[in-house]
Motif scaffolding. Structure first.
Motif, PDB file in Angstrom:
ATOM      1  N   ARG A 287      -8.942  -5.164  11.609  1.00  0.00           N
ATOM      2  CA  ARG A 287      -8.433  -4.500  10.410  1.00  0.00           C
ATOM      3  C   ARG A 287      -7.040  -3.936  10.691  1.00  0.00           C
ATOM      4  N   PRO A 288      -6.074  -4.156   9.801  1.00  0.00           N
ATOM      5  CA  PRO A 288      -4.726  -3.632  10.038  1.00  0.00           C
ATOM      6  C   PRO A 288      -4.664  -2.107  10.049  1.00  0.00           C
ATOM      7  N   GLU A 289      -5.453  -1.461   9.172  1.00  0.00           N
ATOM      8  CA  GLU A 289      -5.419  -0.002   9.071  1.00  0.00           C
ATOM      9  C   GLU A 289      -6.822   0.523   8.816  1.00  0.00           C
ATOM     10  N   VAL A 290      -7.098   1.726   9.319  1.00  0.00           N
ATOM     11  CA  VAL A 290      -8.358   2.419   9.053  1.00  0.00           C
ATOM     12  C   VAL A 290      -8.050   3.903   8.896  1.00  0.00           C
ATOM     13  N   HIS A 291      -8.096   4.373   7.673  1.00  0.00           N
ATOM     14  CA  HIS A 291      -7.851   5.797   7.425  1.00  0.00           C
ATOM     15  C   HIS A 291      -8.261   6.161   6.007  1.00  0.00           C
ATOM     16  N   ASP A 292      -8.649   7.412   5.813  1.00  0.00           N
ATOM     17  CA  ASP A 292      -8.900   7.966   4.482  1.00  0.00           C
ATOM     18  C   ASP A 292      -7.617   8.499   3.859  1.00  0.00           C
ATOM     19  N   SER A 293      -6.649   8.874   4.686  1.00  0.00           N
ATOM     20  CA  SER A 293      -5.348   9.368   4.228  1.00  0.00           C
ATOM     21  C   SER A 293      -4.297   8.837   5.190  1.00  0.00           C
ATOM     22  N   ASP A 294      -3.089   8.553   4.664  1.00  0.00           N
ATOM     23  CA  ASP A 294      -2.044   8.066   5.560  1.00  0.00           C
ATOM     24  C   ASP A 294      -0.862   9.017   5.697  1.00  0.00           C
ATOM     25  N   GLY A 295      -0.858  10.139   4.958  1.00  0.00           N
ATOM     26  CA  GLY A 295       0.252  11.068   5.114  1.00  0.00           C
ATOM     27  C   GLY A 295       0.006  12.399   4.439  1.00  0.00           C
ATOM     28  N   LEU A 296       0.760  13.402   4.882  1.00  0.00           N
ATOM     29  CA  LEU A 296       0.781  14.720   4.268  1.00  0.00           C
ATOM     30  C   LEU A 296       2.044  14.821   3.425  1.00  0.00           C
ATOM     31  N   MET A 297       1.889  15.096   2.128  1.00  0.00           N
ATOM     32  CA  MET A 297       3.028  15.288   1.241  1.00  0.00           C
ATOM     33  C   MET A 297       3.100  16.755   0.844  1.00  0.00           C
ATOM     34  N   MET A 298       4.314  17.280   0.766  1.00  0.00           N
ATOM     35  CA  MET A 298       4.530  18.684   0.415  1.00  0.00           C
ATOM     36  C   MET A 298       5.687  18.802  -0.547  1.00  0.00           C
ATOM     37  N   ALA A 299       5.594  19.750  -1.486  1.00  0.00           N
ATOM     38  CA  ALA A 299       6.681  20.101  -2.400  1.00  0.00           C
ATOM     39  C   ALA A 299       6.983  21.579  -2.201  1.00  0.00           C
ATOM     40  N   THR A 300       8.166  21.884  -1.692  1.00  0.00           N
ATOM     41  CA  THR A 300       8.518  23.266  -1.392  1.00  0.00           C
ATOM     42  C   THR A 300       8.996  23.990  -2.646  1.00  0.00           C
ATOM     43  N   ARG A 336      -2.601   1.352  -1.389  1.00  0.00           N
ATOM     44  CA  ARG A 336      -3.750   1.034  -2.242  1.00  0.00           C
ATOM     45  C   ARG A 336      -4.086  -0.458  -2.236  1.00  0.00           C
ATOM     46  N   ASN A 337      -3.571  -1.215  -1.270  1.00  0.00           N
ATOM     47  CA  ASN A 337      -3.797  -2.657  -1.224  1.00  0.00           C
ATOM     48  C   ASN A 337      -4.944  -3.014  -0.280  1.00  0.00           C
ATOM     49  N   PHE A 338      -5.855  -3.860  -0.743  1.00  0.00           N
ATOM     50  CA  PHE A 338      -6.964  -4.302   0.105  1.00  0.00           C
ATOM     51  C   PHE A 338      -6.457  -4.992   1.363  1.00  0.00           C
ATOM     52  N   SER A 339      -5.381  -5.761   1.250  1.00  0.00           N
ATOM     53  CA  SER A 339      -4.860  -6.506   2.393  1.00  0.00           C
ATOM     54  C   SER A 339      -4.376  -5.602   3.520  1.00  0.00           C
ATOM     55  N   SER A 340      -4.145  -4.321   3.216  1.00  0.00           N
ATOM     56  CA  SER A 340      -3.734  -3.381   4.257  1.00  0.00           C
ATOM     57  C   SER A 340      -4.902  -2.956   5.140  1.00  0.00           C
ATOM     58  N   TYR A 341      -6.136  -3.175   4.665  1.00  0.00           N
ATOM     59  CA  TYR A 341      -7.323  -2.710   5.383  1.00  0.00           C
ATOM     60  C   TYR A 341      -8.278  -3.847   5.745  1.00  0.00           C
ATOM     61  N   GLU A 342      -8.459  -4.812   4.831  1.00  0.00           N
ATOM     62  CA  GLU A 342      -9.358  -5.946   5.061  1.00  0.00           C
ATOM     63  C   GLU A 342     -10.769  -5.495   5.423  1.00  0.00           C
ATOM     64  N   ASP A 343     -11.213  -4.414   4.795  1.00  0.00           N
ATOM     65  CA  ASP A 343     -12.558  -3.894   5.042  1.00  0.00           C
ATOM     66  C   ASP A 343     -13.305  -3.891   3.713  1.00  0.00           C
ATOM     67  N   SER A 344     -14.118  -4.906   3.494  1.00  0.00           N
ATOM     68  CA  SER A 344     -14.804  -5.066   2.216  1.00  0.00           C
ATOM     69  C   SER A 344     -15.919  -4.053   2.014  1.00  0.00           C
ATOM     70  N   GLU A 345     -16.389  -3.436   3.087  1.00  0.00           N
ATOM     71  CA  GLU A 345     -17.464  -2.451   2.978  1.00  0.00           C
ATOM     72  C   GLU A 345     -16.913  -1.045   2.770  1.00  0.00           C
ATOM     73  N   ALA A 346     -15.928  -0.649   3.569  1.00  0.00           N
ATOM     74  CA  ALA A 346     -15.416   0.715   3.506  1.00  0.00           C
ATOM     75  C   ALA A 346     -14.507   0.955   2.304  1.00  0.00           C
ATOM     76  N   SER A 347     -13.820  -0.087   1.820  1.00  0.00           N
ATOM     77  CA  SER A 347     -12.937   0.037   0.659  1.00  0.00           C
ATOM     78  C   SER A 347     -11.956   1.199   0.798  1.00  0.00           C
ATOM     79  N   TYR A 348     -11.220   1.204   1.901  1.00  0.00           N
ATOM     80  CA  TYR A 348     -10.274   2.303   2.131  1.00  0.00           C
ATOM     81  C   TYR A 348      -9.192   2.371   1.067  1.00  0.00           C
ATOM     82  N   GLU A 349      -8.891   1.242   0.431  1.00  0.00           N
ATOM     83  CA  GLU A 349      -7.859   1.247  -0.605  1.00  0.00           C
ATOM     84  C   GLU A 349      -8.303   2.004  -1.858  1.00  0.00           C
ATOM     85  N   ARG A 350      -9.575   2.338  -1.939  1.00  0.00           N
ATOM     86  CA  ARG A 350     -10.106   3.073  -3.097  1.00  0.00           C
ATOM     87  C   ARG A 350     -10.440   4.524  -2.752  1.00  0.00           C
TER      88      ARG A 350
END
Length: 531
Positions: A287-300, A336-350
């Motif tokens: 799998r190219p990526e495995v994560h629930d979040s890929d970054g921290l965003m902040m607005a000061t 949000r792309n499936f091709s970034s994860y290729e995990d049909s079970e975990a659906s990280y893109e969702r």
């Protein structure tokens, strides 16, 4: 902004928060006057609790339930036909979680219906037990529940109700917008996640009051009482489902008088998982990526937008971003792309992003990001929260409110431009010792309208119409930077080569795009960890 390493910090993971629960002394609750339950009444209960030393109450979960295996525990299911409010055909329904295995301390659940209140007592008939063990639930009595989940209709025209939100374990809760899969979690409070002398303290919701919804209700109201050795609290949650589900939180917190003061009170905490990704690829996983979040965003409060790509460090990293009157922060799943994860079970893109919007002025403080090492995706290893610069004296109320937006395709983004990916690694050209190559792509409405030649310096001009402003701290040296447009997707790509002066120390990097005198992107901020 400060960054520190603390290898001794205790793990923050799903396994840990499942076990980090305590019980509430019933005698103290009875001291509050009988009244229609609301946030102010509940805050008085919290104040009464805080005036007394913390008294954990032993749980009453039968040993047979504690001894269940993981698979046996999963096989205990609530019967949907017995969902609360189903017979009344109300827009929301409740189902309960059974005690056992990791969840061995009960929460007390109550229904509010006008001025009346009733307790939800444990009923074994609500559950199916699909394993070969001999139980006598009648002998258990009212052992309580481990938590609850709420269902509502999320899909137009559907005959079933989707799962909307779950409250289970310490002060954790998770919600979903339409079409999303569960990912990161929110919490009511975080105490000394980083820097505490005795490790992290997990406050716990001990009681919930669920307001029976009207037949046309668009939101569900939940009240909760929190307790822990050093803080108590009263919470109101207004939960509104949708494409983006919104959970408005109003908390009234009271600190106890204790020998060890709280070092970091984490407001609106979010907990997530980052195992590996485009900025930190895995050497053997397909799998190219495995994560629930890929970054921290902040607005000061000053109008700056910040983006920090997440990492799975070898040792614990704690980073602080000081600011005044924050406009928001969140752990985001931008890819949000499936091709970034290729995990049909975990659906990280969702998996949802969670964006925190302060309700009211939060004053001065810091957003703190804690990143721990995890060997795989089964443990949460990312925590982000707001730390107020000053705390009230014990016994005084800290009144805080915020909204959590559980977002999918429609996400909070900076108005001008944002980072779409961060990649680290060498290409054909060989890197020198202690040299790093980074690729950062930007896009957004302010960038899309610029011509590809905007990054070129016209004859006789001092600089291009579009340029990258890049900086490193004292331990880093920018060797090369190039900005150009990628014809394949229209993104603006910043290619960097950075030399680390002392490889035993980290390097803090910052970059943003500027067109004339206008900033046209968020600020990318990245940490090259010590080797």
């Amino acid at each position: 902004m400060t960054t520190s390493a603390n290898p001794s910090l205790p793990r923050i993971g799903r396994r840990r928060w499942q076990a980090a629960v305590l019980a509430l002394p019933l005698a103290l609750l009875a001291q509050a006057a009988a009244a229609a339950m609301d946030l102010d009444t509940l805050a008085e209960k919290a104040r009464v609790l805080a005036a007394h030393p913390y008294q954990p109450t032993p749980g009453s979960t039968p040993q047979a339930l504690k001894d269940l295996s993981y698979d046996e525990m999963r096989s205990i299911r609530f019967k949907p036909a017995r969902a609360v409010w189903r017979e009344q055909q109300l827009p929301f329904e409740l189902m309960f979680f059974h005690l056992g295995k990791y969840q061995t301390e009960p929460v007390r659940l109550h229904e509010l219906n006008g001025d009346s209140e009733r307790n939800f007592r444990f009923q074994a008939a609500d559950f199916s037990y699909d394993f070969k063990k001999t139980f006598d639930p009648a002998a258990w009595g009212d052992i309580g529940y481990a938590g609850f989940r709420v269902h509502t209709q999320m899909t137009p025209g559907a005959t079933y109700k989707d799962e909307l939100v779950v409250f289970q374990g310490a002060s954790y809760f998770r919600a979903l917008g339409a079409g999303q899969h569960y990912g990161l979690s929110a919490r009511g409070l975080a105490v000394d996640t980083a820097g505490g002398l005795k490790g992290e303290e997990f406050p716990r919701f001990t009681d919930f009051w669920l307001q029976r919804p009207a037949a046309d209700a668009k939101s569900l109201v939940v009240l909760a009482l929190m307790d822990s050795p050093r803080v108590t609290g009263a919470y109101r949650f207004d939960i509104t489902p949708g494409v983006t589900t919104q959970v408005s939180v109003h908390a009234k917190l009271v600190l106890r008088e204790t020998r060890e003061p709280i070092r970091a009170l984490g407001i609106a905490p979010l907990t997530s998982m980052f195992s590996f990704g485009e900025n930190q690829p895995h050497r053997s996983d397909f799998r190219p990526e495995v994560h629930d979040s890929d970054g921290l965003m902040m607005a000061t409060g000053d109008g700056e937008w910040l983006w920090r790509p997440l990492q799975n460090p070898k040792s614990t990293l704690t980073t602080s971003f000081a600011m005044r009157s924050p406009k928001g922060f969140g752990l985001m799943q931008r890819d949000r792309n499936f091709s970034s994860y290729e995990d049909s079970e975990a659906s990280y893109e969702r998996r949802p992003s969670a964006w925190i919007t302060p309700l009211g002025d939060w004053g001065t403080g810091r957003v703190e990001l804690v990143q721990l090492h995890t060997p795989d995706e089964t443990n949460d290893n990312i925590v982000a929260y707001w730390v107020p610069a000053t705390l009230p004296a014990p016994g005084q109320v800290l009144d805080m409110a915020w909204r959590v937006d559980w977002q999918g395709e429609q996400q909070q983004r900076p108005p001008a431009g944002w980072v779409t990916q961060t990649r680290v690694g060498s290409s054909y050209a060989t890197l020198k010792d202690n040299e790093h190559q980074l690729i950062v792509d930007f896009t957004g409405p302010a960038l899309e309208k610029l011509a590809a030649s905007a990054a070129e310096v016209p004859a006789g001009a001092k600089q291009a119409a579009l340029r990258a402003v890049v900086s490193a701290d004292g331990n880093g040296r920018i060797e090369e930077q190039t900005l150009y447009r990628v014809s394949a997707n229209g993104a603006w790509r910043l290619a960097l080569r950075v030399m680390t002066v002392d490889p035993t120390k980290p390097v803090e990097l910052r970059a943003f795009l500027q067109s004339g005198n206008d900033t046209v992107s968020e600020t990318w901020t990245h940490l090259l960890t010590a080797q």
